[in-house]
Design an enzyme around this catalytic site. Sequence first.
Site, PDB file in Angstrom:
ATOM      1  CB  CYS A 107      -8.254   6.327   8.985  1.00 12.74           C
ATOM      2  SG  CYS A 107      -6.953   5.074   8.078  1.00 12.74           S
ATOM      3  CB  CYS A 147      -9.111   2.662   8.079  1.00 14.39           C
ATOM      4  SG  CYS A 147      -8.576   3.327   6.849  1.00 14.39           S
ATOM      5  CB  VAL A 193       8.488  10.092   4.048  1.00 12.25           C
ATOM      6  CG1 VAL A 193       8.309   9.416   5.745  1.00 12.25           C
ATOM      7  CG2 VAL A 193      10.048   9.305   3.755  1.00 12.25           C
ATOM      8  CG  ASP A 194       6.669   6.150   7.583  1.00 13.10           C
ATOM      9  OD1 ASP A 194       7.586   6.667   7.962  1.00 13.10           O
ATOM     10  OD2 ASP A 194       5.395   6.870   9.079  1.00 13.10           O
ATOM     11  CB  SER A 195       3.910   3.642   1.898  1.00 13.38           C
ATOM     12  OG  SER A 195       3.877   4.874   1.958  1.00 13.38           O
ATOM     13  N   GLY A 225       1.067  -1.277   0.097  1.00 12.08           N
ATOM     14  CA  GLY A 225       0.116  -0.435   0.032  1.00 12.08           C
ATOM     15  C   GLY A 225       0.896   1.645  -0.031  1.00 12.08           C
TER      16      GLY A 225
END
Length: 380
Positions: A206, A108, A12-14, A7
């Site tokens: 979310c 979510c 930046v994390d994904s 996903g």
Amino acid sequence: MSKVMLGLSGGVDSAVAAYLLKEQGYDVVCCFMRNWDSMANNDVLGNPTINDSMCPQEKDYQDAKRVAEELNLPFLRIDFIKEYWDNVFTYFLDEYKKGRTPNPDIFCNKYIKFGPFLDFAKKNGCDYIAMGHYAKKVIDENGIAHLYKAKDLNKDQTYFLSQISDDQLKSCIFPLGDLLKEEVRDIANKLDLETVKNKKDSTGICFIGERNFKEFLENYIPSQKGNIVEEGTNKVLGTHDGVMYYTIGQRKGLGIGGIKGIKNEGGWFVTRKDVRNNILFVANAKEDDYLLSDSCLVNNLNFFNEKIKENTHIFVKFRYRQQDNGVTLTYENDEAKLIFDTPYKAVTPGQAAVFYDEKGMMLGGGLIDKVFYKGKVKNY
């Protein structure tokens, strides 16, 4: 080679998670999820970006697409707007109408990221899905998957994963579990991922984003003026626009300030909400008199691997980023009863109670149903 659908959110994390999976030898497919349509969902009041030429989700999509191109990874896009409304947002609104305080991020994850998204990944030939969550999955010697807090305890997101199933957990990879946030930023800078390396973390609801929360709710729950009443004296101090817009312990935004003839001992705060009569109760005396509780009932229970045994001492988070609280877990019919080691403040119906052991392994979680103090139910 195992195939993974990640996903890719445009953050930046994904983005770093995608890079790490590729480096580890996975066949990575990136996918951007769009789950909210402001115009279709009447998201007008409280929306600071409603008149922007490009909505934040479209900007995130463009950033995610650029990252996939920079990492030379295939990129897909999928909409779960109806699923989000039906399974997450309607629950969110129903809880607020009852005067409770829900956490939509938990649902979510359960009903979107680890539900339809996982199904979509499987249909596209993927063995796993992956997320940029800060969480750690550990497989034991018996092949059983366990979920632990991330190395970066300040960013740990296991709280939001407390309602996913064992099967959903088995099908997921969390590449950031052993990294600190600053390490993730360092990797993004070394890779020169221009669109995300210095991008701020997303905040707010979310997949919806930052909103003026009271105005946002007014899009869906009409305001209804009522009295703000002082605990103990029942004196009317002012009016509010609807008890559903406030949370237990809230101090800001009450609009009553200093009141002539009433001693203010440290600022007003919300003590309880009478939904039926639309009354918001407040106090300015010592918080402990009104916000403390010593036990609670938890429903919607979800356990990882096995049910927690009766009279087990565990640790619980009642809010995200809250410190762990020691409790003893027992059962009353289909609900768990948590007996607190010491009284805790502002434990609130509708919020999640997430269970851990002393090593930081998540044991499961549920939703707070009723709260008690000295044997009496707190009328929240």
